[in-house]
Every structure is written in C-alpha cells, then in structure tokens.
Design a protein around this motif. Structure first.
Motif, mmCIF file in Angstrom:
data_model
loop_
_atom_site.group_PDB
_atom_site.id
_atom_site.type_symbol
_atom_site.label_atom_id
_atom_site.label_comp_id
_atom_site.label_asym_id
_atom_site.label_seq_id
_atom_site.Cartn_x
_atom_site.Cartn_y
_atom_site.Cartn_z
ATOM 1 N N GLY A 136 41.348 32.179 28.019
ATOM 2 C CA GLY A 136 42.318 32.666 28.471
ATOM 3 C C GLY A 136 43.323 32.962 27.167
ATOM 4 N N LEU A 189 42.505 33.056 33.482
ATOM 5 C CA LEU A 189 41.463 33.918 32.833
ATOM 6 C C LEU A 189 40.319 33.298 32.311
ATOM 7 C CD1 LEU A 189 44.412 35.815 30.401
ATOM 8 C CD2 LEU A 189 43.344 36.595 32.535
ATOM 9 N N THR A 213 31.457 37.563 25.204
ATOM 10 C CA THR A 213 32.650 38.118 25.210
ATOM 11 C C THR A 213 33.044 39.254 24.249
ATOM 12 O OG1 THR A 213 33.389 36.041 26.315
ATOM 13 C CG2 THR A 213 35.151 37.726 25.355
ATOM 14 N N TYR A 263 37.008 43.461 30.833
ATOM 15 C CA TYR A 263 36.723 41.986 30.794
ATOM 16 C C TYR A 263 37.846 41.252 31.804
ATOM 17 C CZ TYR A 263 36.236 37.038 29.009
ATOM 18 O OH TYR A 263 36.000 35.811 29.026
ATOM 19 N N LEU A 264 39.133 41.755 31.513
ATOM 20 C CA LEU A 264 40.268 40.756 32.067
ATOM 21 C C LEU A 264 39.915 41.106 33.864
ATOM 22 C CD1 LEU A 264 43.590 41.777 30.013
ATOM 23 C CD2 LEU A 264 41.818 39.532 30.183
ATOM 24 N N ILE A 266 42.149 35.411 24.542
ATOM 25 C CA ILE A 266 42.315 36.790 25.049
ATOM 26 C C ILE A 266 43.806 37.276 25.086
ATOM 27 C CG2 ILE A 266 42.110 38.384 27.161
ATOM 28 C CD1 ILE A 266 39.692 36.654 27.967
ATOM 29 N N SER A 310 36.717 37.933 33.780
ATOM 30 C CA SER A 310 37.513 36.400 33.207
ATOM 31 C C SER A 310 37.277 35.312 34.089
ATOM 32 C CB SER A 310 39.001 37.117 33.104
ATOM 33 O OG SER A 310 39.320 37.584 34.524
ATOM 34 N N ASP A 311 36.635 35.457 35.040
ATOM 35 C CA ASP A 311 36.464 34.221 36.079
ATOM 36 C C ASP A 311 35.105 33.598 35.993
ATOM 37 O OD1 ASP A 311 39.119 34.810 37.246
ATOM 38 O OD2 ASP A 311 38.179 35.902 39.004
#
Length: 322
Positions: free
Chosen positions: A16, A12, A142, A127-128, A19, A132-133
């Motif tokens: 990560g 993530l 974010t 976002y995920l 999140i 995320s990358d």
C-alpha cells in the motif's frame, strides 16, 4: 506516521505505501512535465529566421499565423529523435506506411508517449480496484499488472505502423505488374512517360490506391520541375519494394544510355509477370505443408477413437468381469 502506514497497509495490502508513493510521483511528473518541456523561443532567433525568409509581419499577422501552428511544435526537442539516422529511419518507415505529413515523426512519438502513460494509469487503477486485496500477490506480479498496459500502449503505434507498412507494400507489389503493362500500352500508343504515369495512376486507383498515390506524387514532382532521376529514386525509397526499386533503376539507365523506354518496359513487364506467377506457385506449394498439421490434428484423434476405442472398451469389460 505508523498509523498512516498501518492504514495504507490495511486498505491496500502489503504494498500500500509503495503504491501511494508511486501514484503521487506519477501525478507530480504528469503535472510538471508540460512546464519542463515548454521552451520559449529566442526572439532574436525568431527575427533572424524571418529575415532569412525575407518575411516582415506585423504584430497582428504574427498573432493570426501563430494560432495555426502545430500545437506540438514547442515539444519537438522531446518528441523528435536527436540522431539524424534514427530520425531518417522513422521518417522513411512512416512514409512507407502512407504517413507523409511533415510532422508525422512528432505525432508518432507523441502517440507512443501518450499511450504509454495512459496504459500505466489504467494499470494502476485496475490494481487499486481489483487486486489490492490479494495477499499472495508478489512484487513481480504487481509490476506486471501496473507496467504491462504501459508497455502495450507504448508498442501499439509501432505495431500499427509496421502492419500498415506491410499491407501497403503488399498492395504495391501485387498491382505493379498490371501497372507496368498499362504503362507499356500507353507509351506504345504515343504518350510520353509523364502522361503514361498520370494515366496509369487514374486507371489503377480503384484496385490499388497506394500505387496510384505513388504515381501521382511522381507526376506532381515532375511537373514542379524536380529532376526525373531524383523523383524516381524517391519513389523507390517511399515504396520500399524491390520490384519498384529495380523498375526505377531500369528507367534511369534507359534515360542515361538513350535506349528505348518501350523496349525496357516490355522486357521488365514480362519479368514482373513471370515473377508474379512464381510467387503464386510458391504459395500453392506451401499450402500442403501448412495443411498437414491441421489435417493431422482433425483426423488422427477420431481415427484412433474408432480403431482403438472398441478394443479398449472390450479390455475394460473383461477386467470388470474378472
């Protein structure tokens, strides 16, 4: 623990773990919120209210009537403002927008809450799946991607109600002079004020339904036995238009001092017609100013190209020849 952290960071991105923790916290809040908000009504308080109303119901009747209650009744302490002034302001705004339901304030705040939570969920999912990358994503970006849809969803009902309020007030303002002229004709023909209001509401409904609804509500309240002055003042508050408020004041003063309603309506209808003409002239006078920027944007660049273009082309040709 370090392996889990490395796994989340690798899949993530840098944020990560944050999140995942935020998503779990949001799910826990959504899962426990109905339980926290659910409030059992005190049986003694319920019995006292029934005794005050003088209603005695059997258990079967209570079961049958309980199913028809508003589903958001048990959340009213959370969905309705505690401050009386704030509640009255929201209630009046919703009535001016055309929402006259008894539970309109509750539904309004529920819509804000539900759309806000749905927006945050959409932001997290987006976002995920797509962002995320990204390695160059900052913390502020974010938060904007996650909380931005929630803010938009929370403000959407307010924007919608404000827009409906403005449209309804504009419709009432535009149709009010014609309604006054028609009411004056009805009164001079021998009808009473109550009959003329009903007649006007029926005639103007195809063109101005919002104003027709207000006149019909006035007629219904008068038939129910409510005081005429109070009914007219309530109409002025529901409309939120200065012309209607002035009209209500004229009728109340005419009834108080015993003057002719027809004479008062004749003078006020003439003023409303003049005021409508003045509003139209004001819009016409503003039109050239509004068109100036558009005209300059569309005409100046082609004119400059036509005038300066040949000279610029000649200069470039001379420079290339040298």
């Amino acid at each position: 623990m370090e392996q889990i952290n490395d796994l989340l960071t690798g899949s993530l991105g840098e944020f990560g773990p944050l999140i995942v923790v935020g998503s779990l916290g949001l799910l826990m809040i959504l899962a426990t919120l109905p339980i926290l908000l659910k409030q059992q009504k005190d049986p003694l308080e319920k019995l006292r209210q029934e005794n005050e109303r003088g209603v005695v119901m059997s258990p079967g009747q209570r079961l049958r009537t309980g199913s028809s209650k508003d589903k958001l009744e048990k959340y009213k302490e959370f969905l309705e403002p505690k401050d009386e002034k704030e509640y009255s302001a929201v209630r009046q705004k919703l009535m001016q927008a055309g929402y006259r339901s008894r539970n309109s304030v509750r539904y309004y705040h529920f819509a804000q809450f539900a759309l806000g939570i749905a927006g945050i969920a959409i932001g997290v999912i987006y976002y995920l799946l797509f962002l995320s990358d990204a390695d160059d994503m900052s913390t502020q970006q974010t938060l904007v991607y996650i909380l931005g849809p929630g803010v938009v969803g929370y403000m959407a009902p307010k924007y919608w109600v404000t827009k409906r309020q403005q449209e309804r007030q504009t419709q009432i303002q535009e149709g009010f002079p014609d309604a006054l002229d028609m009411m004056l004709v009805c009164i001079e023909a021998g009808q009473s004020l109550d009959q003329s209001i009903i007649r006007v509401a029926h005639e103007i409904r195809p063109s101005f339904p919002a104003l027709a609804d207000e006149f019909e509500m006035v007629s219904f309240e008068i038939k129910a036995g409510k005081d005429k002055s109070t009914v007219l003042r309530d109409m002025g508050e529901r409309c939120g238009v200065q012309d209607v408020s002035s009209f209500v004041t004229v009728l109340i003063q005419s009834a108080t001092f015993g003057t002719s309603i027809a004479d008062a309506l004749r003078v006020y209808a003439s003023e409303m017609r003049d005021k409508r003409v003045m509003r139209a002239e004001e819009k016409a006078n503003k039109l050239p100013t509004k068109m100036t920027l558009v005209t300059m944007t569309l005409t100046v660049p082609p004119l400059l190209i036509i005038l300066v273009g040949p000279s610029a082309h000649g200069i470039t040709q001379i420079g290339a020849a040298r």
